[in-house]
Design a protein around this motif. Structure first.
Motif, PDB file in Angstrom:
ATOM      1  N   ALA A 180     -11.585 -10.296 -22.726  1.00 17.71           N
ATOM      2  CA  ALA A 180     -10.203  -9.881 -22.931  1.00 17.71           C
ATOM      3  C   ALA A 180      -9.438  -9.916 -24.154  1.00 17.71           C
ATOM      4  O   ALA A 180      -9.807 -10.002 -25.089  1.00 17.71           O
ATOM      5  CB  ALA A 180     -10.037 -10.621 -22.240  1.00 17.71           C
ATOM      6  N   MET A 224      -8.238 -16.971 -15.503  1.00 20.22           N
ATOM      7  CA  MET A 224      -7.602 -16.845 -16.814  1.00 20.22           C
ATOM      8  C   MET A 224      -6.785 -18.081 -17.194  1.00 20.22           C
ATOM      9  O   MET A 224      -6.508 -18.316 -18.365  1.00 20.22           O
ATOM     10  CB  MET A 224      -6.715 -15.601 -16.846  1.00 20.22           C
ATOM     11  CG  MET A 224      -7.440 -14.310 -16.485  1.00 20.22           C
ATOM     12  SD  MET A 224      -8.809 -13.943 -17.601  1.00 20.22           S
ATOM     13  CE  MET A 224      -7.913 -13.309 -19.011  1.00 20.22           C
ATOM     14  N   PHE A 238      -2.402 -13.161 -22.328  1.00 22.31           N
ATOM     15  CA  PHE A 238      -2.917 -13.045 -20.967  1.00 22.31           C
ATOM     16  C   PHE A 238      -1.859 -13.197 -19.870  1.00 22.31           C
ATOM     17  O   PHE A 238      -2.107 -12.796 -18.740  1.00 22.31           O
ATOM     18  CB  PHE A 238      -4.029 -14.074 -20.736  1.00 22.31           C
ATOM     19  CG  PHE A 238      -5.233 -13.856 -21.590  1.00 22.31           C
ATOM     20  CD1 PHE A 238      -5.892 -12.641 -21.578  1.00 22.31           C
ATOM     21  CD2 PHE A 238      -5.708 -14.861 -22.414  1.00 22.31           C
ATOM     22  CE1 PHE A 238      -7.009 -12.417 -22.366  1.00 22.31           C
ATOM     23  CE2 PHE A 238      -6.818 -14.655 -23.208  1.00 22.31           C
ATOM     24  CZ  PHE A 238      -7.469 -13.429 -23.182  1.00 22.31           C
ATOM     25  N   VAL A 251      -0.851 -15.735 -18.009  1.00 16.57           N
ATOM     26  CA  VAL A 251      -1.685 -16.240 -16.922  1.00 16.57           C
ATOM     27  C   VAL A 251      -0.903 -16.606 -15.665  1.00 16.57           C
ATOM     28  O   VAL A 251      -1.460 -16.594 -14.563  1.00 16.57           O
ATOM     29  CB  VAL A 251      -2.531 -17.445 -17.394  1.00 16.57           C
ATOM     30  CG1 VAL A 251      -3.445 -17.037 -18.540  1.00 16.57           C
ATOM     31  CG2 VAL A 251      -1.643 -18.618 -17.788  1.00 16.57           C
ATOM     32  N   MET A 271      -7.770  -6.596 -15.956  1.00 12.10           N
ATOM     33  CA  MET A 271      -7.123  -7.725 -16.615  1.00 12.10           C
ATOM     34  C   MET A 271      -5.650  -7.366 -16.795  1.00 12.10           C
ATOM     35  O   MET A 271      -5.328  -6.224 -17.140  1.00 12.10           O
ATOM     36  CB  MET A 271      -7.812  -7.976 -17.962  1.00 12.10           C
ATOM     37  CG  MET A 271      -7.358  -9.202 -18.690  1.00 12.10           C
ATOM     38  SD  MET A 271      -8.531  -9.623 -20.019  1.00 12.10           S
ATOM     39  CE  MET A 271      -8.788  -8.032 -20.811  1.00 12.10           C
ATOM     40  N   ARG A 272      -4.765  -8.304 -16.511  1.00 13.28           N
ATOM     41  CA  ARG A 272      -3.317  -8.034 -16.589  1.00 13.28           C
ATOM     42  C   ARG A 272      -2.947  -6.811 -15.736  1.00 13.28           C
ATOM     43  O   ARG A 272      -2.086  -6.014 -16.117  1.00 13.28           O
ATOM     44  CB  ARG A 272      -2.884  -7.826 -18.039  1.00 13.28           C
ATOM     45  CG  ARG A 272      -2.833  -9.102 -18.855  1.00 13.28           C
ATOM     46  CD  ARG A 272      -2.422  -8.797 -20.282  1.00 13.28           C
ATOM     47  NE  ARG A 272      -1.155  -8.093 -20.342  1.00 13.28           N
ATOM     48  CZ  ARG A 272      -0.004  -8.625 -20.758  1.00 13.28           C
ATOM     49  NH1 ARG A 272       0.024  -9.891 -21.160  1.00 13.28           N
ATOM     50  NH2 ARG A 272       1.093  -7.916 -20.795  1.00 13.28           N
ATOM     51  N   ARG A 301      -8.667  -4.774 -27.095  1.00 15.92           N
ATOM     52  CA  ARG A 301      -7.756  -5.540 -26.236  1.00 15.92           C
ATOM     53  C   ARG A 301      -6.531  -4.729 -25.817  1.00 15.92           C
ATOM     54  O   ARG A 301      -5.971  -4.939 -24.743  1.00 15.92           O
ATOM     55  CB  ARG A 301      -7.309  -6.817 -26.960  1.00 15.92           C
ATOM     56  CG  ARG A 301      -6.487  -6.563 -28.220  1.00 15.92           C
ATOM     57  CD  ARG A 301      -6.272  -7.832 -29.027  1.00 15.92           C
ATOM     58  NE  ARG A 301      -5.574  -7.586 -30.275  1.00 15.92           N
ATOM     59  CZ  ARG A 301      -4.263  -7.720 -30.435  1.00 15.92           C
ATOM     60  NH1 ARG A 301      -3.518  -8.113 -29.417  1.00 15.92           N
ATOM     61  NH2 ARG A 301      -3.700  -7.478 -31.599  1.00 15.92           N
TER      62      ARG A 301
END
Length: 223
Positions: A12, A95, A115, A117, A154-155, A184
């Motif tokens: 990531a 994450m 991130f 998280v 991711m995200r 990214r």
């Protein structure tokens, strides 16, 4: 298992290597995925649970003044095997377990700049295709045995990625090892860094996954 191909993986988007260089690795072919229009990925064969103690996701990130190394401490999921062949992988990354070589950076990576998280605690990779390397794959690293294609989320953003890997079926299970570059920003991680110390958009990810008693020989965190 010693693999010259496995230069130091992550899921990531982060900070990047000396003078903006994250090192040599194949660039993952990346295509945006509209998840609302695609059905769930299904797997064939028997599920072999990933060994959390023997599996790692690591990353290398770079900015103008140097590089940072890190990873995620918790990796779970399954590798699927059918008729003695690895046919799929369903991998989850916690994450919230992100770490790096700098405590302040680790805290920053957990924030909304990277991130985020608290909002997005899990990243997931699900393979849609795993095929053996052929003669047509002449530009791949020599040690690569397979080409893996799948969806990395991711995200809450999903892209299809395709990358070379070293995959082995053993008496104890299976191992999957890969090293490749991702951008990214394609997962919404666009924090540029300081104006005089800009962050490279490319991140090198290293995936070393093992099931059961099989052990993936991933490189050490330190270069």
């Amino acid at each position: 298992m010693t693999r010259s191909f496995l230069i130091p993986l992550a899921a990531a988007g982060l900070v990047l290597a000396g003078c903006g260089d994250v090192g040599d690795a194949p660039v993952a072919e990346t295509t945006a995925v509209e998840t609302a229009t695609t059905g769930p990925i299904t797997f064939t064969g028997s599920a072999l649970p990933i060994s959390a103690t023997d599996s790692t996701v690591q990353w290398t990130g770079a900015k103008l003044t140097g590089n940072h190394l890190g990873g995620f401490r918790t990796v779970t999921g399954d590798v699927y095997v059918d008729d003695g062949q690895v046919t799929g992988a369903d991998i989850e990354i916690d994450m919230t377990t992100v770490y790096s070589d700098d405590d302040r950076l680790t805290e920053h990576l957990s924030s909304a700049d990277f991130f985020e998280v608290e909002t997005y605690p899990v990243a997931q990779f699900q393979s849609s295709s795993i095929r053996p390397v052929t003669a047509a794959d002449s530009l791949l690293p020599e040690a690569a045995t397979h080409v893996v294609t799948g969806q990395l989320t991711m995200r809450d953003q999903t892209n299809q990625i395709s990358f070379p890997a070293v995959i082995e079926r053993t008496d104890d299970g299976a191992t999957v090892e890969a090293s490749f570059l991702i951008d990214r920003t394609k997962w919404g991680i666009t924090y540029p860094g300081m104006q005089d110390d800009l962050i490279n958009d490319q991140v090198r990810l290293e995936l070393n996954v093992a099931t059961g008693d099989a052990v993936a020989d991933g490189p050490e965190l330190a270069s």
